[in-house]
Design an enzyme around this catalytic site. Structure first.
Site, PDB file in Angstrom:
ATOM      1  N   SER A   1       0.817  -1.221   0.000  1.00 15.73           N
ATOM      2  CA  SER A   1       0.000   0.000   0.000  1.00 15.73           C
ATOM      3  C   SER A   1       0.850   1.270   0.000  1.00 15.73           C
ATOM      4  O   SER A   1       0.467   2.276  -0.613  1.00 15.73           O
ATOM      5  CB  SER A   1      -0.953   0.000   1.200  1.00 15.73           C
TER       6      SER A   1
ATOM      7  N   TYR B   1     -12.294  -7.743   3.943  1.00 14.42           N
ATOM      8  CA  TYR B   1     -10.891  -7.452   3.633  1.00 14.42           C
ATOM      9  C   TYR B   1     -10.020  -8.374   4.478  1.00 14.42           C
ATOM     10  O   TYR B   1      -9.715  -8.084   5.626  1.00 14.42           O
ATOM     11  CB  TYR B   1     -10.593  -5.982   3.963  1.00 14.42           C
TER      12      TYR B   1
ATOM     13  N   ASP C   1       5.761  -2.178   3.953  1.00 12.64           N
ATOM     14  CA  ASP C   1       6.390  -3.396   3.434  1.00 12.64           C
ATOM     15  C   ASP C   1       7.599  -2.963   2.619  1.00 12.64           C
ATOM     16  O   ASP C   1       7.488  -2.118   1.726  1.00 12.64           O
ATOM     17  CB  ASP C   1       5.412  -4.156   2.536  1.00 12.64           C
TER      18      ASP C   1
ATOM     19  N   ASP D   1       8.028  -4.256   7.847  1.00 17.88           N
ATOM     20  CA  ASP D   1       8.288  -5.668   7.534  1.00 17.88           C
ATOM     21  C   ASP D   1       9.339  -5.674   6.430  1.00 17.88           C
ATOM     22  O   ASP D   1       9.058  -5.228   5.312  1.00 17.88           O
ATOM     23  CB  ASP D   1       7.016  -6.365   7.036  1.00 17.88           C
TER      24      ASP D   1
ATOM     25  N   LYS E   1     -10.843   0.066  -0.791  1.00 14.42           N
ATOM     26  CA  LYS E   1     -10.253  -0.583   0.386  1.00 14.42           C
ATOM     27  C   LYS E   1     -11.013  -0.203   1.653  1.00 14.42           C
ATOM     28  O   LYS E   1     -11.275  -1.062   2.511  1.00 14.42           O
ATOM     29  CB  LYS E   1      -8.776  -0.202   0.524  1.00 14.42           C
TER      30      LYS E   1
END
Length: 568
Positions: A100, A235, A113, A165, A226
């Site tokens: 995202s 979701y 991420d 992450d 979203k």
């Protein structure tokens, strides 16, 4: 991006189009479409979907520091492996983002991420040892933990308050230039499968952005979809709904079909397209290409297991994969119903009959079904509990599958939100989480009176979870899992009253007076009719005003007072 045939009538240049088919409409937005788009943006703001300038700057600063750490670490590793100093100076290394954040649709407080890309002489073991130790020495890094044996190995941490992450991939290159583009398939040559998996997130994200006609329109539409999916409880890739990348690909396909439309139109067209989509026909953003690297790709002509996928949405980067292999019969049914509902609501909005806020109203999950499974996971310490609920949640799909195979069950609907266990039902020192699965039973003729036993479906699921926990040496004293079948009227034993009480508004014309009854307790039509009978016995002058509750003594069936507002 692709084009239509090589020639057209009159010798004109072929018209460009996006994706695997020509567009449905090339219409440009009208002024009213821009107005609806502005209203859509305003309706989303209260939900925290837009990040402020300060937060954005903070993220950029954190990523800049992390990128510097990576370059320093790779230089140190290179030196320790006796590379010439001239090579050490130019060895490079880089952080790439995906998900995202890279798509430009992250919300306030969302994690990032990221992928650490290193040259060929840096090993994965170096990343999980010396780089991990380097991060540990920095005061700004908190909650540092490595998950080396995951399907996609990762280091997780908080960097100055931002959750990250971080994956790792080593490329078959002597150095990593700052302008490296990961989209080229040749980069995958001679890489191990874990590196290919780690690269996949970045490659898919970049390919999606490349394949949409207008990135800003795509981003605003994706933010809206979203938010809608989260609000409507659909979701979650893990639980068999769609995750972020799948929603992004559906929105990207809509953008390809309506390349000049703005967000308000695209949201409406999204529901139009996917409420009518004939699954399991796959959603593709581009024609799959074979790069002759012999990696497994999604192809139902070759792979028998791919033929059973119910709602295939295929990633555009090689090796192409189905991002929705977790979707079940129930979750597809639920999502299809939500697409139809979304179309109905956006029809109303674009006709001026409703506001955008209506699209983001949550469903009342706890009123929808007559029967529920309550899944309870307990542990004796907070750390054990976090570990335990992660495993349990990853296996809930197994229980849904068991229930779907029961001949008397037509639908098993899991609510993605988990709830803390109530103290009255558990010990003070227990850490408890609960999930709820709504069940629809097959309608039977009166003659077919059947006592449906779910013991086997539930027991085989709990056995699976315990066996998995034991296999990976996770199972500890105090870790328990229990699944219980309850009726709707029993839910108040597990959940706070505001979640299970139905709020219903009824408008009745009586004696030229409109009576609006707002009922905040579980009622049925019989209760409402009894209310009306009570009003009929009252002279007009005794009709209660807006602030007067009805005496409960007069309405024995009503356990709470009812507020009335009268509009003459």
């Amino acid at each position: 991006m692709s084009t239509t045939g090589n020639s057209t009538l009159g010798g004109q240049q072929p018209r460009k189009h996006y994706g695997i088919t020509s567009s449905i409409s090339l219409a440009f937005p009208r002024e009213i479409d821009h107005i609806y788009t502005q209203k859509l943006t305003e309706a989303m703001k209260p939900f925290g979907v837009f990040e402020g300038e300060d937060e954005l700057s903070h993220r950029l600063a954190v990523l800049g520091k992390l990128n510097s750490f990576v370059k320093e670490w790779i230089a140190e590793i290179s030196e320790s492996k006796n590379l010439p100093l001239s090579a050490v100076a130019n060895v490079g290394g880089k952080i790439f983002t995906f998900g995202s954040y890279r798509l430009g649709v992250h919300t306030k407080g969302a994690d990032i991420d990221a992928l650490c890309v290193a040259p060929r002489h840096v090993e994965r073991t170096d990343f999980f040892s010396s780089f991990f130790e380097k991060l540990k020495r920095h005061d700004e890094i908190k909650d540092l933990r490595a998950v080396e044996d995951a399907f996609v190995p990762v280091i997780k941490f908080k960097f100055d308050g931002i959750e990250i992450d971080l994956l790792f991939a080593r490329l078959a290159l002597q150095s990593i230039p700052d302008n490296l583009d990961l989209r080229g398939d040749s980069l995958l040559r001679n890489l191990d499968i874990r590196c290919i998996r780690s690269l996949n997130g970045c490659r898919v994200t970049d390919e999606i952005l490349y394949l949409v006609p207008n990135k800003e329109n795509f981003r605003l539409t994706l933010r809206a979809i979203k938010l809608w999916a989260k609000r409507r409880g659909i979701y979650s890739n893990m639980l068999g709904f769609l995750g972020g990348v799948s929603w992004a690909m559906l929105v990207a396909r809509t953008c390809q079909l309506y390349p000049n439309a703005v967000a308000a139109t695209l949201v409406h067209k999204f529901f139009l397209v996917f409420s009518k989509w004939e699954w399991p026909n796959p959603v593709l953003l581009k024609q799959p290409e074979d790069s002759n690297l012999n990696l497994p790709v999604w192809d139902p002509r070759v792979n028998p297991s791919d033929r059973y996928h119910l709602m295939p949405i295929i990633t555009p980067a090689y090796p192409q994969q189905n991002s929705t292999y977790n979707v079940s019969t129930s979750t597809r049914t639920i999502m299809s119903e939500e697409f139809r509902n979304g179309l109905s609501v956006t029809d109303e909005i674009l006709q001026g009959k409703a506001d955008w806020s209506k699209l983001f109203e949550p469903p009342n999950f706890f009123q929808k079904y007559k029967h529920y499974i309550v899944l309870t996971a307990s542990a004796s310490t907070e750390d054990n509990h976090l570990e335990w609920i992660g495993l349990v949640e990853s296996k809930i799909r197994v229980l849904v599958g068991n229930l779907e195979r029961n001949e008397y069950i037509t639908l098993a609907h899991v609510n993605p939100q988990s709830f803390p266990g109530s103290k009255e039902n558990h010990n003070e020192n227990e850490f408890v989480s609960m999930w709820f699965i709504g069940i629809s039973f097959k309608k039977l003729d009166n003659s077919d009176c059947v006592n449906i036993d779910l013991t086997y479906d539930i027991q085989s699921f709990t056995d699976t979870v315990y066996r998995q926990a034991s296999n990976i040496n996770m199972l500890k004293d105090g870790m328990t899992i229990e699944a219980t079948h309850v009726k709707k009227k029993q839910l108040h034993h597990y959940l706070p009253p505001e979640l299970v009480q139905r709020k219903k508004k009824v408008k009745i014309k009586y004696r030229s007076v409109y009576i609006h009854i707002e009922i905040e307790i579980i009622f049925d039509i019989v209760d409402i009719l009894k209310c009306l009978l009570y009003f009929q016995r009252l002279p007009s002058k005794e009709l209660p005003d807006a602030s007067s509750p009805i005496p409960t003594s007069n309405l024995r069936v009503i356990k709470n007072s009812i507020r009335l507002t009268l509009n003459r």
